[in-house]
Design an enzyme around this catalytic site. Structure first.
Site, PDB file in Angstrom:
ATOM      1  N   GLU A  51       0.808  -1.216   0.000  1.00 35.57           N
ATOM      2  CA  GLU A  51       0.000   0.000   0.000  1.00 35.57           C
ATOM      3  C   GLU A  51       0.843   1.268   0.000  1.00 35.57           C
ATOM      4  O   GLU A  51       0.500   2.256  -0.671  1.00 35.57           O
ATOM      5  CB  GLU A  51      -0.945  -0.009   1.208  1.00 35.57           C
ATOM      6  CG  GLU A  51      -2.110  -0.976   1.096  1.00 35.57           C
ATOM      7  CD  GLU A  51      -1.721  -2.420   1.389  1.00 35.57           C
ATOM      8  OE1 GLU A  51      -2.525  -3.329   1.107  1.00 35.57           O
ATOM      9  OE2 GLU A  51      -0.586  -2.628   1.910  1.00 35.57           O
ATOM     10  N   HIS A  58     -10.503  -5.872   8.427  1.00 37.06           N
ATOM     11  CA  HIS A  58     -11.411  -5.946   7.282  1.00 37.06           C
ATOM     12  C   HIS A  58     -12.721  -5.211   7.569  1.00 37.06           C
ATOM     13  O   HIS A  58     -13.612  -5.209   6.727  1.00 37.06           O
ATOM     14  CB  HIS A  58     -11.731  -7.401   6.939  1.00 37.06           C
ATOM     15  CG  HIS A  58     -10.552  -8.218   6.504  1.00 37.06           C
ATOM     16  ND1 HIS A  58      -9.586  -8.628   7.388  1.00 37.06           N
ATOM     17  CD2 HIS A  58     -10.187  -8.674   5.283  1.00 37.06           C
ATOM     18  CE1 HIS A  58      -8.673  -9.328   6.733  1.00 37.06           C
ATOM     19  NE2 HIS A  58      -9.010  -9.367   5.457  1.00 37.06           N
TER      20      HIS A  58
END
Length: 339
Positions: A63, A132
Site C-alpha cells: 500500500e 477488514h
C-alpha cells in the site's frame, strides 16, 4: 436529458470510474487485484478489459508503494484512483498519506497539487473481522490537507466518485461496504470533469455539501456512509410513535458542512450523531462540539452520540452488538426526547 437506471451502490461507483476513464486520458486506476479480478467486491469489474492494463493496473501488495507511485504520477500530471482492498490495510500507507499527500500543496504554497483519490471500502456488517471492518475516517479527517467523504446512496456514489477524481485535492473516498448491494436510482447522464464540475448548471450537489435526507421537526439525526440507512429506518420507526426526526446525511466528513446541520438543529432543538467508528475520539465528537457551540441556546437536550465501542473490531459472531443498530439509535432518540 436524463438516463435514470436502478443499480447497486458498487455498480454506481463502477459507472463513475468508467465515466472518469472515458473523459480524461490522464485518469489511472491502481490497486491490488482490481484488474483481472475486478477487485474483491468487483467494483472495478470489466474496466481493465475495456481500458487496458496500462490504465487499470494490478499492483503488488504494497500500500505504501501504491500511494507513493501515485504521488509521483500526480507530479507528472496524472490523476490516480487507488483502491485499498480493505480499510485496515490502509495503515502501511499512513505515512505517505499524512506526511506527503496531505501536505504537498501547503508545502509548495499551492504551486503543486496532488489530485489523487484513495478508495477505501470500510466499516462492518459483512461478517468479516478486524483489519477488514475498520472505520478509520477520523484519523484522516484530523489531518489537514485531505478531503474525506463517504456517500450513502448509489446516486451520490456515482456523482461523488467523479467529483473526487476531478478535484485538485487528495480525496479519501470511504465506501460503506455493507451498502455495496443496496440499489437506487442513478442519473447516468451526469458527467463531471475538472473543467466542468456541474455546479453552474445545478446538475449536482457540491461534494462538500450535506443534504437533508428526511425532513423533521423534533430531533436531528446526523450520519454518514452506512449509518444513514440506519438513521432513516430509525426516523421511520419513530414516526409511528409521533416523533418527527430530521435525517442529515453529512456526505463529507472533512471539510464538514456544519451549517446545514446547525440549521437543522436550530429547528429541532435536539441532535443525535451516528457512525460505525468508535465513539471515543470519533468524528461524532467534533460534530457534537460544533453543534453545541452554534446551537447552545436552541438545544433542549445534550447532543448524544451512537457508535462503535472503544475496542478492536470484534469477531463476526458479535459484530451486531458492536455496530450502532436500530435499537441503539432509537434508545438515544428516547433519551434525547426525555429532557
Amino acid at each position: 436529458m436524463t438516463a435514470i437506471e436502478r443499480i447497486t451502490f458498487s455498480k454506481a461507483i463502477n459507472a463513475g470510474l468508467r465515466r472518469a476513464l472515458e473523459t480524461d486520458p490522464k485518469v489511472l486506476l491502481m490497486g491490488e487485484d482490481i484488474g483481472t479480478l475486478g477487485g474483491v467486491f468487483r467494483v472495478t469489474d470489466g474496466l481493465q478489459k475495456d481500458f487496458g492494463a496500462d490504465r487499470v493496473v494490478d499492483t503488488p501488495l504494497a500500500e505504501s508503494g501504491i500511494v507513493g507511485t501515485a504521488i509521483g504520477l500526480a507530479l507528472r500530471g496524472y490523476r490516480s484512483v487507488l483502491e485499498i482492498q480493505f480499510d485496515g490495510f490502509i495503515f502501511p500507507a499512513f505515512n505517505q498519506i499524512t506526511t506527503q499527500l496531505a501536505k504537498m500543496s501547503y508545502r509548495t504554497r499551492g504551486r503543486v497539487n496532488l489530485p489523487i483519490v484513495i478508495r477505501v471500502p470500510y466499516g462492518g456488517g459483512i461478517g468479516a473481522v478486524e483489519h477488514h471492518s475498520e472505520s478509520p475516517e477520523a484519523l484522516f479527517a484530523h489531518t489537514a490537507g485531505l478531503r474525506v467523504i463517504s456517500p450513502a446512496s448509489p446516486a451520490d456514489a456515482f456523482v461523488m466518485i467523479q467529483q473526487a477524481v476531478a478535484s485538485p485535492d487528495p480525496v479519501l473516498f470511504f465506501e460503506p461496504k455493507s451498502r455495496y448491494w443496496d440499489k437506487g436510482d442513478v442519473d447516468l447522464s451526469i458527467t463531471i470533469t475538472p473543467d466542468d464540475d456541474g455546479l453552474a448548471s445545478g446538475a449536482v450537489v457540491p461534494m462538500d455539501k450535506a443534504r437533508v435526507a428526511r425532513a423533521g421537526t423534533d430531533l436531528t439525526l446526523a450520519a454518514y456512509g452506512a449509518s444513514v440507512s440506519t438513521a432513516l429506518k430509525a426516523a421511520e420507526t419513530a414516526a409511528a410513535d409521533g416523533i418527527s426526526i430530521e435525517v442529515v446525511d453529512l456526505r463529507t466528513i472533512s471539510p464538514l458542512d456544519a451549517q446545514t446541520l446547525i440549521d437543522s438543529v436550530r429547528k429541532t432543538g435536539r441532535c443525535v450523531v451516528v457512525h460505525e467508528a468508535p465513539v471515543f475520539y470519533g468524528a461524532g465528537g467534533e460534530i457534537a462540539a460544533r453543534v453545541t457551540e452554534a446551537c447552545f441556546f436552541h438545544l433542549q437536550a445534550p447532543v448524544l452520540r451512537v457508535g462503535g465501542f472503544h475496542t478492536p473490531y470484534p469477531v463476526n459472531k458479535i459484530e451486531k452488538d458492536y455496530l450502532p443498530n436500530l435499537d441503539r439509535v432509537l434508545d438515544a432518540v428516547d433519551r434525547a426526547m426525555t429532557f
